[in-house]
Scaffold this motif. Sequence first.
Motif, mmCIF file in Angstrom:
data_model
loop_
_atom_site.group_PDB
_atom_site.id
_atom_site.type_symbol
_atom_site.label_atom_id
_atom_site.label_comp_id
_atom_site.label_asym_id
_atom_site.label_seq_id
_atom_site.Cartn_x
_atom_site.Cartn_y
_atom_site.Cartn_z
ATOM 1 N N PHE A 145 -7.361 14.129 -11.003
ATOM 2 C CA PHE A 145 -5.684 14.696 -10.168
ATOM 3 C C PHE A 145 -5.720 14.212 -9.296
ATOM 4 O O PHE A 145 -6.193 15.120 -8.180
ATOM 5 N N GLU A 146 -4.928 13.446 -9.139
ATOM 6 C CA GLU A 146 -4.275 12.970 -8.106
ATOM 7 C C GLU A 146 -2.766 13.180 -7.122
ATOM 8 O O GLU A 146 -2.187 12.342 -8.363
ATOM 9 N N TYR A 147 -1.798 13.839 -6.222
ATOM 10 C CA TYR A 147 -1.312 13.237 -6.064
ATOM 11 C C TYR A 147 -0.284 13.414 -4.406
ATOM 12 O O TYR A 147 -1.980 13.918 -3.713
ATOM 13 N N SER A 148 0.227 13.295 -4.155
ATOM 14 C CA SER A 148 1.079 12.874 -2.794
ATOM 15 C C SER A 148 1.723 14.165 -2.323
ATOM 16 O O SER A 148 2.721 15.108 -3.269
ATOM 17 N N HIS A 149 1.010 15.070 -1.587
ATOM 18 C CA HIS A 149 1.921 16.913 -0.776
ATOM 19 C C HIS A 149 2.598 16.457 0.002
ATOM 20 O O HIS A 149 2.120 15.890 1.277
ATOM 21 N N LEU A 209 2.750 14.194 3.180
ATOM 22 C CA LEU A 209 1.597 14.497 4.293
ATOM 23 C C LEU A 209 -0.322 13.981 3.902
ATOM 24 O O LEU A 209 -1.002 13.093 4.451
ATOM 25 N N SER A 210 -0.153 14.167 2.712
ATOM 26 C CA SER A 210 -1.838 13.411 2.485
ATOM 27 C C SER A 210 -2.194 13.816 0.963
ATOM 28 O O SER A 210 -1.068 13.880 0.307
ATOM 29 N N LEU A 211 -3.161 12.540 -0.107
ATOM 30 C CA LEU A 211 -3.278 13.208 -0.818
ATOM 31 C C LEU A 211 -3.972 14.207 -1.848
ATOM 32 O O LEU A 211 -4.933 14.003 -1.114
ATOM 33 N N GLN A 212 -3.484 14.953 -2.447
ATOM 34 C CA GLN A 212 -4.586 15.787 -2.580
ATOM 35 C C GLN A 212 -4.624 16.015 -4.166
ATOM 36 O O GLN A 212 -4.686 15.478 -4.781
ATOM 37 N N ARG A 213 -6.416 16.412 -3.896
ATOM 38 C CA ARG A 213 -6.809 16.368 -5.525
ATOM 39 C C ARG A 213 -6.914 17.800 -5.998
ATOM 40 O O ARG A 213 -7.540 18.665 -5.178
ATOM 41 N N TYR A 244 9.244 21.079 -7.727
ATOM 42 C CA TYR A 244 8.777 20.373 -6.884
ATOM 43 C C TYR A 244 9.304 18.577 -6.469
ATOM 44 O O TYR A 244 8.659 18.438 -5.710
ATOM 45 N N VAL A 245 9.082 18.188 -7.212
ATOM 46 C CA VAL A 245 9.802 16.645 -7.743
ATOM 47 C C VAL A 245 11.005 16.393 -6.676
ATOM 48 O O VAL A 245 11.926 17.284 -7.000
ATOM 49 N N PRO A 246 10.980 15.985 -5.985
ATOM 50 C CA PRO A 246 10.248 14.781 -5.377
ATOM 51 C C PRO A 246 9.291 15.178 -3.541
ATOM 52 O O PRO A 246 8.528 13.890 -3.563
ATOM 53 N N PHE A 247 9.398 16.339 -3.762
ATOM 54 C CA PHE A 247 8.650 16.875 -3.112
ATOM 55 C C PHE A 247 7.263 16.788 -2.421
ATOM 56 O O PHE A 247 6.190 16.395 -1.906
ATOM 57 N N VAL A 248 6.532 17.479 -3.499
ATOM 58 C CA VAL A 248 5.388 16.471 -4.498
ATOM 59 C C VAL A 248 5.548 15.592 -5.396
ATOM 60 O O VAL A 248 6.466 15.587 -6.003
ATOM 61 N N SER A 249 4.657 14.511 -5.593
ATOM 62 C CA SER A 249 5.499 13.581 -6.153
ATOM 63 C C SER A 249 5.264 13.479 -7.806
ATOM 64 O O SER A 249 4.451 13.942 -8.431
ATOM 65 N N ASP A 250 5.820 12.444 -7.907
ATOM 66 C CA ASP A 250 6.034 12.735 -9.450
ATOM 67 C C ASP A 250 4.574 11.980 -10.087
ATOM 68 O O ASP A 250 4.446 12.602 -11.119
#
Length: 199
Positions: free
Chosen positions: A45-49, A52-56, A180-186
């Motif tokens: 799974f991949e999301y925006s943190h 700043l960056s895409l995390q997996r 933590y949406v929207p700080f961590v992408s939905d």
Amino acid sequence: MRRAFFSLLVYHLVAWAIAISSLVSASSFAADRYVIDPEHTFSVFEYSHWGLSLQRGRFDKNSGVIELDLANKTGSVQIDIDASSVSTGVAVFDNNLRSASFFDAAQFPTIAFKSTSLRFDDNAKLTSIDGELTIKGVTRPAKFELTQFNCRFMVLYLKSACGANGSTKILRSDFNVGRYVPFVSDEVTLYFSVEAIKE
């Protein structure tokens, strides 16, 4: 009497031929069953943190069954993911993801995908899979687009095997894991690499 004997013989030969033909037809169009190879199957799974960056992260324990009838361009897919096998490389974060705040792995140990239809191109190559994705007890439709699909005989197993790569996008809030949406992408992109060995 001779005529009756030959009539009976012809009758049995025709019946035998029909039976053999039916068996051949049934076997020709029967779906092949493949069992997921857990050593070569991963869900990522991949999301925006915070933008700043895409995390997996990934799930290390996957199981399931794939059935394919390439001649008729049909089949089915069932994938089960062990929610407690989530792995990000950070133990504290992994424990948090397993908790009730996110996947609640104790109460909902399995993330599941079950296909409703498989789509093939003109060359009987699998291109996408429609189905239902269940996370934390919530089931939603999901469509996985495939970027790769191949089947071949594997000398390593002395059996045929199929493999695929694909992805889909979901909103984690749809599955009650929207903390933590929207700080961590939905929006989260789910990727999979799967290999399955013919029974």
